[in-house]
Design a protein around this motif. Structure first.
Motif, mmCIF file in Angstrom:
data_model
loop_
_atom_site.group_PDB
_atom_site.id
_atom_site.type_symbol
_atom_site.label_atom_id
_atom_site.label_comp_id
_atom_site.label_asym_id
_atom_site.label_seq_id
_atom_site.Cartn_x
_atom_site.Cartn_y
_atom_site.Cartn_z
ATOM 1 N N ILE A 14 61.776 30.216 48.591
ATOM 2 C CA ILE A 14 61.553 30.272 50.040
ATOM 3 C C ILE A 14 61.493 31.750 50.436
ATOM 4 O O ILE A 14 62.169 32.586 49.813
ATOM 5 N N HIS A 15 60.664 32.087 51.425
ATOM 6 C CA HIS A 15 60.677 33.460 51.940
ATOM 7 C C HIS A 15 61.977 33.676 52.717
ATOM 8 O O HIS A 15 62.486 32.733 53.335
ATOM 9 N N PRO A 16 62.460 34.906 52.761
ATOM 10 C CA PRO A 16 63.702 35.175 53.497
ATOM 11 C C PRO A 16 63.608 34.829 54.985
ATOM 12 O O PRO A 16 64.626 34.621 55.632
ATOM 13 N N ASN A 17 62.384 34.737 55.539
ATOM 14 C CA ASN A 17 62.247 34.338 56.945
ATOM 15 C C ASN A 17 62.132 32.819 57.103
ATOM 16 O O ASN A 17 61.862 32.328 58.187
ATOM 17 N N GLY A 18 62.337 32.076 56.016
ATOM 18 C CA GLY A 18 62.387 30.614 56.117
ATOM 19 C C GLY A 18 61.044 29.923 55.943
ATOM 20 O O GLY A 18 60.972 28.696 55.985
ATOM 21 N N ARG A 57 72.500 34.042 59.721
ATOM 22 C CA ARG A 57 71.534 33.010 60.115
ATOM 23 C C ARG A 57 71.381 31.996 59.000
ATOM 24 O O ARG A 57 71.621 32.289 57.828
ATOM 25 N N ARG A 58 70.979 30.817 59.426
ATOM 26 C CA ARG A 58 70.840 29.733 58.470
ATOM 27 C C ARG A 58 69.418 29.754 57.925
ATOM 28 O O ARG A 58 68.461 29.886 58.676
ATOM 29 N N LEU A 59 69.286 29.640 56.605
ATOM 30 C CA LEU A 59 67.964 29.706 55.985
ATOM 31 C C LEU A 59 67.408 28.325 55.651
ATOM 32 O O LEU A 59 66.215 28.082 55.784
#
Ligand SMILES: *[C@@H]1O[C@H](CO)[C@@H](O)[C@H](O)[C@H]1NC(C)=O
Ligand SMILES: *[C@@H]1O[C@H](CO)[C@@H](O)[C@H](O)[C@H]1NC(C)=O
Ligand SMILES: *[C@@H]1O[C@H](CO)[C@@H](O)[C@H](O)[C@H]1NC(C)=O
Length: 715
Positions: free
Chosen positions: A579-583, A539-541
């Motif tokens: 940035i958090h890993p969930n974006g 996935r793109r972050l």
């Protein structure tokens, strides 16, 4: 006490203090080509065209020794510092010869005073002419590393005025991002009292004391902002009273590296309008105030070659010594320039034509010219290059090492280190043992899996390449000897869709890898499955027409730190973002001014701090006085994860980069010799000095030295 004994005792005190076991952790970083410098000071006579037998080694082959200075006879006060005063004060010839120089032994920049009886009186062994042969040689460090943080700073270009040492130090934070910390200080030899001569808010470089001692000239950036350009530091020449920095006046617009021949005449270098670096002379009025408009300036050296870093001696006003780069030569040499006949006289090319020679200085009686150069391959009594070179750390419980390689990383237990060698990926124990190559090609940016023992990630392919270049993330099972090709452990390609994939950093739970990819036409961040790679999920972050790169996952899994130029895409300026890993939660954490470069972030094992590379402290010396560094402004810093408490760990004129923070404490002593033993003198002179008006780009990598250690600060 015998002088050698005294020195040994001094060193052993330093070492035993350093060797205490402390619980803490370790930062490793790399410095472009520094392991190959092996600089020592040498001298040649000025009286005749020299040959090999005329060259004398002045320093002892330990660490790097450079930027020498012969104190004038009036500084006999120095002899009070010598432990054996009966030697120092012996009035009969042979007279005492004194030498000041900068040395980086013991893990920080120090100024040493060496004293020995005059060479002319010594019967040298003709096969090895060296100051080390002189039995009465004495060596005195002028700064004590145990005097606190302030001492861990660059000390540079020493000279003497009466009973004061005048030098550059970088120990005071300028308080302004990208404003150099370099300032001129004076320290009293007897009392140890130190005074800053440069006003706050200003950076001064390359100080030179006039023969009377009254004036000091400097190259100064004044209050101008540094534009980030290293080819031309754009300094002006200022003078001030050596005693207290008062009566500060600008002498010359555009010039550097001043040196006095008498109290009214000084020489300096500048890049002329025709493109050639040349020596100029500034003549000061003998009466009245010093004002720029009353100063006569003449060009001294002609176009057709570069001449810079001049040295002069008041005892013979007929010549100066300079470093040159001639179109016919790939090497920097020291030459004399005859001021009467306007002609050059070769010095070092006659003795070591294929070495670079730096920063000449002339003896008080004008009979010898000193300079520094690489001492060549290992000789008995000299130090070998170090795989892990200890540097004095300003932070308690943290040890700091320069690794002879790039992109180091620690295994999660802190016991092993991976790094790249351009080419090759290597793995070793943290004590340097069982080092072996695990991948033979060009790779960069290593990282270890947190859960799977012995699994590292790296990116294979060319560095500094465009978005579309094929660079792939691989994982290597470094302990799996059996299954790979040609004796190397097997690797698994994790990225499959093309487009410059690099800077892998695994999540602490062992499930994901964050990396940057240029697959969309821009380098942004993506997350993929750690074991199966893209096939197992991607996935793109981050997304935007800019570059996000050099990512590092925090030990608690909550944050990904990275460098980004999103504030000014393509402008060359980078800041550190989280940035958090969930974006979610994007925030800018550290930057060094609007056009600064801050990158290569890496979390501390406790997750509370980061280490990174930055131009936050600007330049620490005139770049032309050193070998080539693409980013001589690069130093290593730490900060809290909220961006506060920025601490400078390195102070030098080199390009430091690719730091990494490990959970174990490596004892702060130089123990590990480099496997590249004997590899010496493989470094480049400033590329931008190249010849003629030709394009200065595209020259990188043209020298074997640069193949092994490319630049590390750029993205
Ligand atoms: C000092 O040097 C002199 C001459 O080299 C020597 O004779 C003397 O023993 C030395 N004194 C001490 C205290 O080391
Ligand atoms: C994203 O992750 C952060 C940190 O783990 C968390 O605090 C936040 O609630 C998450 N947000 C969403 C929308 O999942
Ligand atoms: C640059 O070009 C000019 C004009 O052709 C020439 O006079 C000058 O010497 C050149 N400079 C260098 C550094 O080659």
């Amino acid at each position: 006490m015998n002088s050698y004994l005294w020195l040994l005792l001094h060193l052993s005190i330093v070492f035993s203090a350093k060797a205490e076991e402390i619980s803490g952790n370790t930062i490793l970083f790399s410095t472009q080509e520094r392991a190959n410098y092996a600089f020592d000071l040498f001298s040649l006579p000025t009286s005749h065209p020299p040959d090999n037998d005329d060259e004398i080694a002045l320093t002892d082959g330990q660490s790097v020794n450079f930027n020498g200075y012969f104190p004038p006879p009036s500084s006999s006060i120095l002899s009070l510092l010598l432990p054996n005063r009966s030697l120092a004060l012996d009035p009969t010839p042979p007279s005492l010869q004194l030498l000041l120089y900068v040395t980086e032994r013991l893990g920080f920049s120090n100024i040493y005073l060496d004293a020995y009886n005059n060479f002319n009186s010594i019967d040298f062994n003709p096969t090895r002419r060296s100051a080390l042969e002189i039995p009465s040689r004495i060596q005195v460090p002028l700064f004590n590393p145990k005097q606190g943080d302030a001492k861990i700073s660059m000390k540079d270009r020493p000279s003497v005025a009466g009973d004061h040492l005048i030098y550059v130090s970088t120990h005071e934070n300028s308080g302004v991002p990208r404003k150099s910390w370099a300032a001129v200080y004076s320290t009293n030899f007897i009392t140890g009292k130190t005074r800053r001569l440069t006003p706050y808010g200003i950076a001064d470089f390359s100080p030179s004391v006039s023969p009377s001692g009254i004036w000091t000239a400097v190259a100064s950036s004044g209050e101008k902002d540094w534009e980030g350009e290293v080819k031309n530091l754009n300094t002006d020449i200022y003078v001030f009273k050596t005693v207290d920095g008062s009566e500060r006046n600008k002498l010359v617009d555009h010039g550097g590296w001043p040196c006095w021949i008498d109290d009214f005449t000084l020489y300096f270098h500048r890049r002329s309008e025709d493109g050639w670096w040349s020596i100029y002379r500034a003549s000061l009025p003998r009466l009245g105030r010093i004002r720029t408009e009353f100063i006569a300036i003449e060009r001294v050296t002609p176009p057709g070659l570069h001449a810079f870093t001049p040295a002069a001696s008041p005892s013979n006003k007929n010549f100066i010594a300079v470093a040159t780069r001639r179109p016919s030569s790939d090497f920097r040499h020291i030459e004399l320039f005859d001021l009467v006949r306007n002609e050059f006289r070769e010095l070092t090319r006659r003795v070591s034509p294929k070495s670079h020679h730096y920063n000449p200085f002339i003896s008080p009686d004008s009979t010898r010219v000193g300079y520094h150069k690489c001492r060549g391959n290992s000789k008995e009594g000299t130090t070998d290059p170090l795989m892990l070179e200890n540097l004095e750390s300003p932070l308690k419980g943290l040890s700091l090492f320069r690794i002879d390689g790039s992109f180091p990383s620690f295994s999660s237990d802190g016991e092993r280190v991976a790094y790249v060698g351009f080419p090759g990926v290597f793995v070793m124990n943290r004590d340097g043992s069982t080092r072996r190559e695990v991948f033979p090609g060009t790779a960069f940016s290593t990282a270890w899996d947190w859960k799977r023992r012995g699994v590292i990630y790296t990116s294979i392919g060319p560095i500094f390449a465009e978005e579309s270049t094929d660079v792939d993330i691989v994982s290597i099972a470094v302990d799996d000897d059996k299954n790979g090709k040609m004796g190397f452990p097997p690797y698994k390609k994790l990225s499959i869709s093309g487009g410059n994939n690099a800077f892998p950093s695994p999540s602490p739970d062992g499930r994901w890898v964050v990396f940057r990819s240029g697959r969309s036409g821009y380098k942004n961040l993506y997350v993929m499955d750690a074991i199966e790679g893209e096939k197992g999920g991607l996935r793109r972050l981050t997304e935007g027409p800019w570059t996000d790169t050099m990512c590092n996952w925090s030990p608690d899994g909550e944050w990904i730190a990275f460098a980004s130029d999103r504030d000014n895409p393509g402008g060359g300026s980078y800041a550190i973002y989280f940035i958090h890993p969930n974006g979610t939660g994007l925030k800018k954490v550290v930057h060094s001014g609007d056009s600064g470069r801050t990158n290569h972030p890496w979390f501390s094992p406790d997750g509370k701090s980061i280490v990174f590379t930055s131009d936050y402290a600007g330049l620490s010396a005139e770049p032309i006085a050193n070998p080539d560094h693409f980013g001589p402004y690069g130093d290593i810093f730490t900060a809290k994860v909220d961006g506060s408490d920025i601490r400078r760990l390195t102070h030098n004129p080199y390009e430091d980069g690719t730091p990494s923070w490990g959970s174990t404490f490596i004892k702060p002593i130089d123990v590990v010799e480099s496997p590249y033993r004997g590899v010496r003198c493989l470094f480049d002179d400033c590329h931008w000095l190249g010849h003629a008006n030709k394009s200065e780009v595209g020259k990188l990598g043209s020298h074997p030295g640069s193949q092994r250690r490319p630049v590390v600060v750029k993205c």
